[in-house]
Design an enzyme around this catalytic site. Structure first.
Site, PDB file in Angstrom:
ATOM      1  N   CYS A 351     -20.790  -4.085   0.371  1.00 56.11           N
ATOM      2  CA  CYS A 351     -21.689  -3.742   1.470  1.00 56.11           C
ATOM      3  C   CYS A 351     -22.038  -2.252   1.550  1.00 56.11           C
ATOM      4  CB  CYS A 351     -21.158  -4.266   2.806  1.00 56.11           C
ATOM      5  SG  CYS A 351     -19.381  -4.267   2.990  1.00 56.11           S
ATOM      6  N   ARG A 380      -9.600  -5.789  -6.149  1.00 56.78           N
ATOM      7  CA  ARG A 380      -8.704  -5.659  -5.003  1.00 56.78           C
ATOM      8  C   ARG A 380      -7.266  -5.682  -5.491  1.00 56.78           C
ATOM      9  NH1 ARG A 380     -11.994  -9.576  -0.758  1.00 56.78           N
ATOM     10  NH2 ARG A 380     -13.905  -8.374  -0.952  1.00 56.78           N
ATOM     11  N   GLN A 398     -18.402 -11.454  -6.419  1.00 55.46           N
ATOM     12  CA  GLN A 398     -18.863 -12.138  -5.214  1.00 55.46           C
ATOM     13  C   GLN A 398     -20.356 -12.393  -5.333  1.00 55.46           C
ATOM     14  OE1 GLN A 398     -17.673  -9.167  -2.282  1.00 55.46           O
ATOM     15  NE2 GLN A 398     -16.297 -10.677  -1.401  1.00 55.46           N
ATOM     16  N   ASP A 400     -22.728 -11.961  -3.284  1.00 55.22           N
ATOM     17  CA  ASP A 400     -22.690 -11.244  -2.017  1.00 55.22           C
ATOM     18  C   ASP A 400     -24.089 -10.869  -1.570  1.00 55.22           C
ATOM     19  OD1 ASP A 400     -21.401 -10.102   0.077  1.00 55.22           O
ATOM     20  OD2 ASP A 400     -20.640  -8.360  -1.019  1.00 55.22           O
ATOM     21  N   HIS A 402     -26.446  -9.198   1.874  1.00 51.68           N
ATOM     22  CA  HIS A 402     -26.486  -8.558   3.190  1.00 51.68           C
ATOM     23  C   HIS A 402     -27.893  -8.676   3.728  1.00 51.68           C
ATOM     24  CE1 HIS A 402     -22.944  -6.913   1.170  1.00 51.68           C
ATOM     25  NE2 HIS A 402     -22.417  -7.048   2.363  1.00 51.68           N
ATOM     26  N   LYS A 486     -16.482 -13.579  12.009  1.00 55.53           N
ATOM     27  CA  LYS A 486     -17.073 -14.281  10.871  1.00 55.53           C
ATOM     28  C   LYS A 486     -16.936 -15.783  11.046  1.00 55.53           C
ATOM     29  CE  LYS A 486     -12.984 -14.620   7.906  1.00 55.53           C
ATOM     30  NZ  LYS A 486     -12.244 -14.042   6.809  1.00 55.53           N
ATOM     31  N   HIS A 532     -23.316 -10.146   6.677  1.00 57.63           N
ATOM     32  CA  HIS A 532     -22.736 -10.286   5.342  1.00 57.63           C
ATOM     33  C   HIS A 532     -22.624 -11.771   5.043  1.00 57.63           C
ATOM     34  CE1 HIS A 532     -20.458  -6.252   5.659  1.00 57.63           C
ATOM     35  NE2 HIS A 532     -20.917  -6.452   6.880  1.00 57.63           N
TER      36      HIS A 532
END
Length: 659
Positions: A351, A380, A398, A400, A402, A486, A532
RNA sequence: GCCGCCUUAGCUCAAUUGGCAGAGCAGCCGCCUUGUAAGCGGCAGGUUGCCGGUUCGAUUCCGGCAGGCGGCUCCA
């Protein structure tokens, strides 16, 4: 002379003598384990009062099953203390599919110990010991249990704190009144006892032989790593031997589908030691599946209004201070690399970088919703003990995105994302879901940033969309990220297990921290909200889930090899290859088995590889200008004209069919 | 990260109290091969995860490390 009372038994009124127990009513039916009296579970020995509503409870319902398992846990504890009187008792609640009991023992249990304990348990069960409830004062309990330090600690916590103490602690010390359950032998002597709220089954005999000790493992006392580590024994118990066997069969089926095992057998991926824990490599066949997933998901994102972007894997750490990640998640980011006077970090999230794209120029309200998407590789530092196959990695991609929206657009965008996610799962063959709403824990305010009002608004927006979806919604208080609440989508797989997939998060924090703005129609500068969302969460993880869901037998469009040609004899290689070549020209992934193996061996190899279409050709087929199919279930379709065969495979790919 | 268990050929597993490390499958070579889950023969494959210790001698006993498995804790 005995006075009568009126009780309501499973809906019908009945007059019975005073001092009547639930056992007097249901005792003849051995399937009845406990009673529900005015909505509360009670021992069958419970003496009924005038006006009570009483229902029989069997192991056919969850409450009864829980009691059966809890009682089995008691028998385990009794067996442990019989073998080792020095063992100190922790807690022993029922859990999903079984129970556990925690012990403080000098030496951990090994598999032979568990076998021996099972034998002792079976002896106790066969003795038909009875459970007897005894009320006791706090002071007397502390005196009687002086040798049980953990039980004494629970007594000190009794009341509201007990349920917070540890999952299941409430089973031991429930309400205000402490009770001990004594196990009595046939001759009335006391064999054993344990502080426990109950209720319990009337006799150990009802446990029968439908129980099994599964494994032992360490567990922290009261679930905190600051506390001593106890030895936990996991067991399972069922109403019948058949039910136990069915459960063990289910476990065997899950093991058969294990993606780590299938991944190696099908040559999809591996975890080389040389790379380090939690870092997979995808082999060519696994790479095909991964690429098909990515290609499809990328295309769908673009169709849904997303723009594909790209960002690097590392960044100067100031970015993650701006985003707020470093103060909150430094522990799960890899340590910094220092050079040229800066600390660089592998990114653990995408992000912040998407925010920089947003910020790269002025934005107009006309651009919103602005949807940025990528396969962002994140790293991670997961603790070594939690790495697990493809489902918990240290490096993964991911899917991912936004979405930058105005506050007013947020609800519609979340709804859009939710529908998009569910559609994607259906395309991949998962169609049973529920939602989980993770919110802030108001008692741990320092874990979260932002104002009360912001959280309330964000949470309300998410909840509204969830409720409108009509899907089952499970609350998860305290599970939110630091920057906002979330909703996650949980999907059930082919054998009923659930996996957390997508997350959609409402974030009002990062736009503020990054100073994101857009110019509104009235000329003012406004702050957008960002949503997200990761649809699969991680590509790798979703691939692992698909392997287990399909047990390695993928639908045709995802199969690494879609058609394998097996000639009945070498003479037909050319004929078969001619057909395969036509398929290949249409984009179908084909292979011809030209090895020296004999026909049956080739069939076996193709079956083990779980190839959806095995294409066979011999003299009979060639004479008719046809081919034959063999499917994964062993069924056949012979003499199929070549054009039909090609059309059939293409149609299966196009429709994402399973064959 | 914590606790326990585990690590022998590419894979699945053997090896008597510490005494020269073995099989099946896979691989390679050869022979054979016309109908739906294993044709036959041969060859090759190992510093027993790594490092150290005990011992005349360690796959075996002890310690450390790495990786794996099962839990716990954690999971943006």
């Amino acid at each position: 002379m005995s006075a009568q009372i009126t009780v309501n038994i499973a809906g019908s009124e009945r007059s019975v003598p005073e001092q009547t127990t639930a056992a007097d009513l249901f005792g003849d039916d051995r399937a009845v384990l406990v009673a529900r009296v005015n909505g509360e579970l009670r021992d069958l020995a419970h003496v009924l009062a005038d006006g009570d509503n009483v229902e029989p409870v069997t192991a056919a319902e969850q409450d009864g099953l829980d009691v059966l398992r809890h009682s089995t846990a008691h028998v385990l504890a009794q067996a442990v203390q019989e073998v080792n009187p020095q063992a100190k008792l922790g807690i022993g609640p029922p859990i999903r599919d079984g129970f556990y009991y925690d012990f403080d023992v000098e030496t951990p249990f090994n598999p032979e110990d568990l076998k021996a304990l099972e034998k002792v348990m079976q002896r106790i069960i066969n003795e038909g010991q009875t459970f007897h409830r005894r009320e006791i004062s706090d002071a007397d309990a502390l005196a009687e249990l002086a040798d049980e330090p953990y039980k004494c600690e629970l007594i000190g916590l009794k009341g509201g704190a007990a349920d917070d103490a540890a999952e299941g602690a409430g089973v031991e010390v429930g309400g205000a009144q402490l009770t001990i359950y004594d196990n009595l032998k046939k001759d009335g002597t006391r064999a054993w006892g344990d502080l426990c709220r109950g209720p319990h089954v009337p006799s150990t005999r009802v446990i029968g032989n439908a129980f099994k000790l599964m494994r032992s493992a360490a567990a922290y006392w009261r679930g905190s790593e600051k506390n001593p580590s106890l030895q936990r024994v996991y067991g399972t118990a069922w109403p019948s031997k058949d039910a136990l066997k069915a459960y063990l069969d289910r476990l065997a089926e899950a093991e058969r589908r294990d993606h780590r095992k299938l991944g190696a057998e099908l040559d999809l991926f591996s975890f080389p030691d040389e790379l380090g824990s939690g870092l997979p490599v995808f082999h060519p066949k696994g790479g095909i599946i991964k690429r098909e997933m990515e290609d499809y998901v990328r295309r769908r994102h673009i169709e849904e209004g997303f723009e594909y972007v790209g960002t690097p894997h590392i960044s100067k750490d100031g970015l993650f201070h701006t985003s707020g990640h470093l103060p909150y998640y430094a522990d799960t980011m890899f340590p910094p690399m220092e050079f040229e006077g800066s600390n660089y970090r592998l990114k653990a999230m995408n992000c912040p970088m998407h925010n920089l794209i947003y910020k790269s120029r002025g934005r107009s309200y006309r651009e919103l919703p602005l949807r940025l998407f990528e396969f962002g590789h994140v790293y991670r530092y997961e603790k070594s003990g939690v790495i697990h196959g493809l489902t918990r990695l240290r490096g993964f991609a991911q899917d991912d995105s936004h979405s930058y929206v105005t506050k007013e657009q947020a609800a519609a965008e979340i709804k859009h994302l939710l529908g998009f996610c569910l559609g994607l799962f259906r395309d991949f063959g998962l169609d049973d879901f529920y939602l989980e709403l993770s919110t802030r824990d108001d008692s741990k305010k320092d874990k979260f940033i932002g104002s009360e009002e912001q959280w309330a608004e964000a949470t309300a927006t998410l909840e509204q969309v969830c409720v409108e979806s009509g899907l089952e919604l499970v609350p998860d208080p305290g599970g939110a990220a630091y920057y906002g609440p979330k909703v996650s989508i949980q999907a059930r797989d082919a054998i009923g297990r659930t996996w957390q997939m997508s997350t959609i998060q409402y974030d009002f924090n990062q736009p503020e921290r990054f100073g994101l703005e857009y110019q509104a129609a009235d000329g003012t500068r406004q702050q957008p909200v960002m949503i997200h969302s990761a649809k699969f969460g991680s590509i790798e993880r979703f691939l692992g889930v698909l392997v287990e869901h399909y047990a390695g037998a993928f639908p045709v469009w995802l199969s690494p090899v879609q058609v394998v040609g097996i000639p009945v004899a070498e003479d037909f290689n050319d004929y078969l290859w001619d057909v395969l070549k036509q398929m290949k020209e249409q984009g179908i992934r084909v292979e011809l088995d030209e090895s020296d193996d004999r026909f049956p061996k080739k069939i076996r190899n193709a079956a083990k590889a779980k190839v959806p279409f095995v294409l066979i050709a011999g003299a009979e087929d060639q004479a008719k200008n046809a081919v034959s199919f063999r499917y994964r279930d062993g069924s056949q379709e012979n003499g199929v004209p070549i054009a039909d065969a090609i059309a059939k495979v293409l149609a299966a790919i196009e429709s994402k069919a399973q064959v």
